[in-house]
Design an enzyme around this catalytic site. Sequence first.
Site, PDB file in Angstrom:
ATOM      1  N   ARG A 191     121.200  35.017  53.298  1.00  0.00           N
ATOM      2  CA  ARG A 191     121.124  34.291  52.029  1.00  0.00           C
ATOM      3  C   ARG A 191     122.425  34.353  51.230  1.00  0.00           C
ATOM      4  O   ARG A 191     122.546  33.636  50.227  1.00  0.00           O
ATOM      5  CB  ARG A 191     119.964  34.820  51.183  1.00  0.00           C
ATOM      6  N   HIS A 199     122.641  42.086  61.690  1.00  0.00           N
ATOM      7  CA  HIS A 199     121.716  41.854  62.811  1.00  0.00           C
ATOM      8  C   HIS A 199     122.306  42.429  64.107  1.00  0.00           C
ATOM      9  O   HIS A 199     121.603  43.054  64.905  1.00  0.00           O
ATOM     10  CB  HIS A 199     121.491  40.355  63.018  1.00  0.00           C
ATOM     11  N   GLN A 220     109.977  46.526  53.700  1.00  0.00           N
ATOM     12  CA  GLN A 220     109.494  45.982  54.978  1.00  0.00           C
ATOM     13  C   GLN A 220     109.313  47.113  56.000  1.00  0.00           C
ATOM     14  O   GLN A 220     108.339  47.138  56.761  1.00  0.00           O
ATOM     15  CB  GLN A 220     110.489  44.947  55.487  1.00  0.00           C
ATOM     16  N   ALA A 273     117.482  49.031  57.440  1.00  0.00           N
ATOM     17  CA  ALA A 273     117.204  49.762  56.190  1.00  0.00           C
ATOM     18  C   ALA A 273     117.382  48.860  54.976  1.00  0.00           C
ATOM     19  O   ALA A 273     116.845  49.138  53.904  1.00  0.00           O
ATOM     20  CB  ALA A 273     118.131  50.965  56.081  1.00  0.00           C
ATOM     21  N   ASP A 324     126.708  40.361  61.103  1.00  0.00           N
ATOM     22  CA  ASP A 324     127.001  41.640  61.765  1.00  0.00           C
ATOM     23  C   ASP A 324     125.908  42.689  61.541  1.00  0.00           C
ATOM     24  O   ASP A 324     125.782  43.629  62.327  1.00  0.00           O
ATOM     25  CB  ASP A 324     128.347  42.195  61.280  1.00  0.00           C
ATOM     26  N   PHE A 344     120.409  32.854  61.797  1.00  0.00           N
ATOM     27  CA  PHE A 344     121.624  32.764  60.996  1.00  0.00           C
ATOM     28  C   PHE A 344     122.255  34.161  60.960  1.00  0.00           C
ATOM     29  O   PHE A 344     122.476  34.763  59.922  1.00  0.00           O
ATOM     30  CB  PHE A 344     121.341  32.233  59.581  1.00  0.00           C
ATOM     31  N   LEU A 345     122.548  34.609  62.168  1.00  0.00           N
ATOM     32  CA  LEU A 345     122.851  36.027  62.391  1.00  0.00           C
ATOM     33  C   LEU A 345     124.207  36.438  61.823  1.00  0.00           C
ATOM     34  O   LEU A 345     125.156  35.651  61.815  1.00  0.00           O
ATOM     35  CB  LEU A 345     122.813  36.314  63.891  1.00  0.00           C
TER      36      LEU A 345
HETATM   37  P1  AMP Z   1     116.170  38.751  58.630  1.00  0.00           P
HETATM   38  O1  AMP Z   1     116.813  37.844  59.627  1.00  0.00           O
HETATM   39  O2  AMP Z   1     116.754  38.671  57.268  1.00  0.00           O
HETATM   40  O3  AMP Z   1     114.653  38.634  58.652  1.00  0.00           O
HETATM   41  O4  AMP Z   1     116.474  40.236  59.102  1.00  0.00           O
HETATM   42  C1  AMP Z   1     116.152  40.664  60.400  1.00  0.00           C
HETATM   43  C2  AMP Z   1     116.386  42.153  60.492  1.00  0.00           C
HETATM   44  O5  AMP Z   1     117.751  42.451  60.201  1.00  0.00           O
HETATM   45  C3  AMP Z   1     115.544  42.953  59.482  1.00  0.00           C
HETATM   46  O6  AMP Z   1     115.092  44.149  60.102  1.00  0.00           O
HETATM   47  C4  AMP Z   1     116.547  43.248  58.394  1.00  0.00           C
HETATM   48  O7  AMP Z   1     116.243  44.416  57.659  1.00  0.00           O
HETATM   49  C5  AMP Z   1     117.814  43.429  59.199  1.00  0.00           C
HETATM   50  N1  AMP Z   1     118.998  43.229  58.367  1.00  0.00           N
HETATM   51  C6  AMP Z   1     119.245  42.208  57.497  1.00  0.00           C
HETATM   52  N2  AMP Z   1     120.416  42.400  56.870  1.00  0.00           N
HETATM   53  C7  AMP Z   1     120.919  43.576  57.323  1.00  0.00           C
HETATM   54  C8  AMP Z   1     122.103  44.332  57.041  1.00  0.00           C
HETATM   55  N3  AMP Z   1     123.005  43.917  56.148  1.00  0.00           N
HETATM   56  N4  AMP Z   1     122.291  45.500  57.710  1.00  0.00           N
HETATM   57  C9  AMP Z   1     121.381  45.944  58.606  1.00  0.00           C
HETATM   58  N5  AMP Z   1     120.247  45.267  58.920  1.00  0.00           N
HETATM   59  C10 AMP Z   1     120.019  44.112  58.280  1.00  0.00           C
END
Ligand code: AMP
EC number: 6.3.2.1
Length: 291
Positions: free
Chosen positions: A184, A33, A150, A145, A31, A28-29
């Site tokens: 989310r 990601h 994590q 970050a 910007d 559910f990518l």
């Molecule tokens: P997730 O899909 O939520 O598990 O996130 C995958 C990766 O994307 C993790 O390393 C997160 O920290 C990173 N991530 C999630 N949201 C953001 C954001 N707003 N800016 C930068 N990286 C993000």
Amino acid sequence: MHVVRSREQARRARAGLGSVGFVPTMGFLHDGHLSLVEVAGRGHDAVAVSIFVNPTQFGPGEDFAAYPRDLDRDLAVLESAGVDLVWVPDVADIYPRGAATRVTVDGPIASVLEGASRPGHFDGVATVVTILLGVLAPTGLVLGAKDAQQVTVLRSVVRDLGLDVELIVGPTWREPDGLAMSSRNIYLTEPERAAAPVLRRALAEAEARYAAGLRDAALMRSVVRELVRAEPLAELDYVSVADPDTLAELEWIDDTTQLVDPERKGRGAALVSLAARFGRARLLDNVTLGA
Ligand code: AMP
């Protein structure tokens, strides 16, 4: 772009790629990601992304079943971003029948903050990331970050298990009003969405107070807490002002530590992090002071 499912396919597709920057995601990518995909592309021959909603990092009663998914869109977006390899495993590819090995992370870094609110969460994260790294053998592991704890936990996993991968951290990407991008955010109703930028505003106030000389961590926590509590739609879980490496709560923000310890260079003097619920959505944000 190779799109693969099984471990064997993933291993084979990776083999021809040279140096690889790897971005693990739950799909559910957005910007944020994609910014990590870009970071991964710098300095590596190829970029690999995994899309896997990892059941072991969700607790009972959490949103595993409801977590948003849109694989077709994700693949289209990754293809136009020039990604070389996308691994979309099934649960049985990651946790085959009879799988008996788990990675557990002891101590405060995994049991405070998110670990306190979500027991077992970081063991699930550590286990899945160790498996993904074992199969893909990337050169760089690129993390956001946004999920600061994590990063701390996985830095410790990489070091403790002697994994041969460079950890690279990309900055948090935000909506124009400051809300940190998150899959989310889709759970937010319109009024909740309008209220949610209070998290960023509270952290910006912490940055401003730090710039103005505030070093008392308890006072910093209460400044941030009061700003979030003033928003009726926010249900605050925690506000933390902690050491960026140990996640121990600070009494005093000492901006000289990183000057004397080269290991800590660039990691800042304090990590200010918070979590709050807005209706169904539990949102996280953080800022590093003195980086
Ligand atoms: P997730 O899909 O939520 O598990 O996130 C995958 C990766 O994307 C993790 O390393 C997160 O920290 C990173 N991530 C999630 N949201 C953001 C954001 N707003 N800016 C930068 N990286 C993000």
